[in-house]
Design an enzyme around this catalytic site. Structure first.
Site, PDB file in Angstrom:
ATOM      1  N   ARG A 225      70.089  -7.057 -10.032  1.00  0.00           N
ATOM      2  CA  ARG A 225      68.663  -7.080  -9.770  1.00  0.00           C
ATOM      3  C   ARG A 225      67.924  -5.967 -10.507  1.00  0.00           C
ATOM      4  NH1 ARG A 225      69.750  -7.120  -3.353  1.00  0.00           N
ATOM      5  NH2 ARG A 225      71.920  -7.502  -3.857  1.00  0.00           N
ATOM      6  N   GLY A 226      68.690  -5.054 -11.068  1.00  0.00           N
ATOM      7  CA  GLY A 226      68.106  -3.827 -11.608  1.00  0.00           C
ATOM      8  C   GLY A 226      67.087  -4.000 -12.718  1.00  0.00           C
TER       9      GLY A 226
ATOM     10  N   ASP B   4      75.819   2.555 -18.314  1.00  0.00           N
ATOM     11  CA  ASP B   4      76.608   3.693 -17.860  1.00  0.00           C
ATOM     12  C   ASP B   4      77.918   3.676 -18.659  1.00  0.00           C
ATOM     13  OD1 ASP B   4      76.844   5.799 -15.795  1.00  0.00           O
ATOM     14  OD2 ASP B   4      78.394   4.545 -14.934  1.00  0.00           O
TER      15      ASP B   4
ATOM     16  N   GLY C   6      79.254   1.010 -19.888  1.00  0.00           N
ATOM     17  CA  GLY C   6      79.126  -0.042 -20.898  1.00  0.00           C
ATOM     18  C   GLY C   6      79.959  -1.266 -20.570  1.00  0.00           C
TER      19      GLY C   6
ATOM     20  N   THR D  26      79.850  -3.437 -18.017  1.00  0.00           N
ATOM     21  CA  THR D  26      79.115  -4.635 -17.596  1.00  0.00           C
ATOM     22  C   THR D  26      78.572  -5.371 -18.811  1.00  0.00           C
ATOM     23  OG1 THR D  26      78.435  -3.433 -15.609  1.00  0.00           O
ATOM     24  CG2 THR D  26      77.263  -5.475 -16.098  1.00  0.00           C
ATOM     25  N   LEU D  27      77.845  -4.664 -19.650  1.00  0.00           N
ATOM     26  CA  LEU D  27      77.208  -5.342 -20.788  1.00  0.00           C
ATOM     27  C   LEU D  27      78.207  -5.886 -21.786  1.00  0.00           C
ATOM     28  CD1 LEU D  27      73.886  -3.723 -22.004  1.00  0.00           C
ATOM     29  CD2 LEU D  27      74.302  -5.928 -20.934  1.00  0.00           C
TER      30      LEU D  27
ATOM     31  N   ARG E 140      64.157   0.694  -5.511  1.00  0.00           N
ATOM     32  CA  ARG E 140      63.846  -0.031  -6.750  1.00  0.00           C
ATOM     33  C   ARG E 140      62.347  -0.044  -7.018  1.00  0.00           C
ATOM     34  NH1 ARG E 140      68.564  -2.721  -8.302  1.00  0.00           N
ATOM     35  NH2 ARG E 140      69.863  -3.606  -6.656  1.00  0.00           N
TER      36      ARG E 140
HETATM   37  P1  IMP Z   1      78.172   0.060 -16.528  1.00  0.00           P
HETATM   38  O1  IMP Z   1      78.928  -1.228 -16.515  1.00  0.00           O
HETATM   39  O2  IMP Z   1      79.084   1.205 -16.158  1.00  0.00           O
HETATM   40  O3  IMP Z   1      77.447   0.314 -17.804  1.00  0.00           O
HETATM   41  O4  IMP Z   1      77.185   0.009 -15.308  1.00  0.00           O
HETATM   42  C1  IMP Z   1      75.868  -0.333 -15.398  1.00  0.00           C
HETATM   43  C2  IMP Z   1      75.329  -0.562 -14.020  1.00  0.00           C
HETATM   44  O5  IMP Z   1      75.651   0.521 -13.130  1.00  0.00           O
HETATM   45  C3  IMP Z   1      73.816  -0.603 -14.048  1.00  0.00           C
HETATM   46  O6  IMP Z   1      73.343  -1.904 -14.275  1.00  0.00           O
HETATM   47  C4  IMP Z   1      73.457  -0.113 -12.656  1.00  0.00           C
HETATM   48  O7  IMP Z   1      73.463  -1.178 -11.749  1.00  0.00           O
HETATM   49  C5  IMP Z   1      74.566   0.828 -12.280  1.00  0.00           C
HETATM   50  N1  IMP Z   1      74.188   2.245 -12.499  1.00  0.00           N
HETATM   51  C6  IMP Z   1      74.744   3.119 -13.362  1.00  0.00           C
HETATM   52  N2  IMP Z   1      74.178   4.330 -13.298  1.00  0.00           N
HETATM   53  C7  IMP Z   1      73.206   4.225 -12.366  1.00  0.00           C
HETATM   54  C8  IMP Z   1      72.223   5.167 -11.840  1.00  0.00           C
HETATM   55  O8  IMP Z   1      72.129   6.343 -12.215  1.00  0.00           O
HETATM   56  N3  IMP Z   1      71.394   4.661 -10.893  1.00  0.00           N
HETATM   57  C9  IMP Z   1      71.434   3.386 -10.435  1.00  0.00           C
HETATM   58  N4  IMP Z   1      72.331   2.483 -10.904  1.00  0.00           N
HETATM   59  C10 IMP Z   1      73.214   2.900 -11.854  1.00  0.00           C
HETATM   60 MG    MG Z   2      72.466  -3.230 -12.986  1.00  0.00          MG
END
Ligand code: IMP
Ligand code: MG
Length: 175
Positions: free
Chosen positions: A43-44, A103, A105, A107-108, A165
């Protein structure tokens, strides 16, 4: 209940950056005759996507997907699954994935892998915020808003336990 919050990126700074990103995106896709679709990760990305799409001149579709987040899991549990898939077809289209924050990476990179199998014309990434020091997987992010230190931030779509949010700036909660 209100919690102490330190402003890290103000509403004005966010709005100026969104406008800038919109200009870059307009330029980048100006010469493509393919259909453009923005894909927001729920949802972010919702708040960012709502503002960003209104800066994009070219007609485009908005679509959304939800992928499982691995929470605080270890690296080995970082398997990303689709919880809500796109409503539309992306074959032959220019896909712009819109994310709130990158963060690790993970997920993407998984999302890109999954979308690639559907044969879009192109896939590019746009994120409002990135934490480069946390990166585990290299990603080619074409449109990047802000790079921040490794701090937990909320607001403008970003949550802590599904809350905050709606905060119109990006802030750090004083925990
Ligand atoms: P990644 O797969 O580690 O890149 O995670 C990305 C997801 O982690 C983002 O879409 C957020 O949902 C969550 N996330 C990472 N850092 C933060 C933060 O500082 N605040 C809130 N959500 C975060
Ligand atoms: Mg997110």
């Amino acid at each position: 209940m209100t919690v102490p919050m330190r402003v890290m990126i103000s509403t004005d700074e966010i709005q100026a950056k969104v406008k800038q990103l919109g200009e870059q995106i307009n330029q980048f896709y100006a010469n493509s005759d393919k259909d453009l679709v923005l894909i927001g990760l729920l949802r972010g990305s919702v708040i960012f996507m709502a503002d960003l799409c209104r800066t994009i001149e070219k007609p485009h579709e908005l679509d959304f997907m939800t992928v499982s987040s691995y929470g605080g899991g270890t690296v080995s549990s970082r398997d990303v699954k689709i919880l809500k898939d796109l409503d539309g077809n992306i074959q032959g289209k220019d896909v712009l994935v819109v994310e709130d924050i990158i963060d690790s990476g993970n997920t993407l990179s998984k999302v890109v892998e999954m979308l690639q199998t559907r044969n879009p014309n192109s896939i590019e990434l746009c994120t409002l915020v990135s934490k480069p020091s946390r990166r585990e997987i290299e990603l080619d992010v074409k449109f990047l808003g802000f790079e921040v230190e490794d701090r937990f931030i909320v607001g403008y779509g970003l949550d802590y336990d599904q809350k905050y949010r709606h905060i119109p700036f990006i802030g750090e909660i004083g925990l």
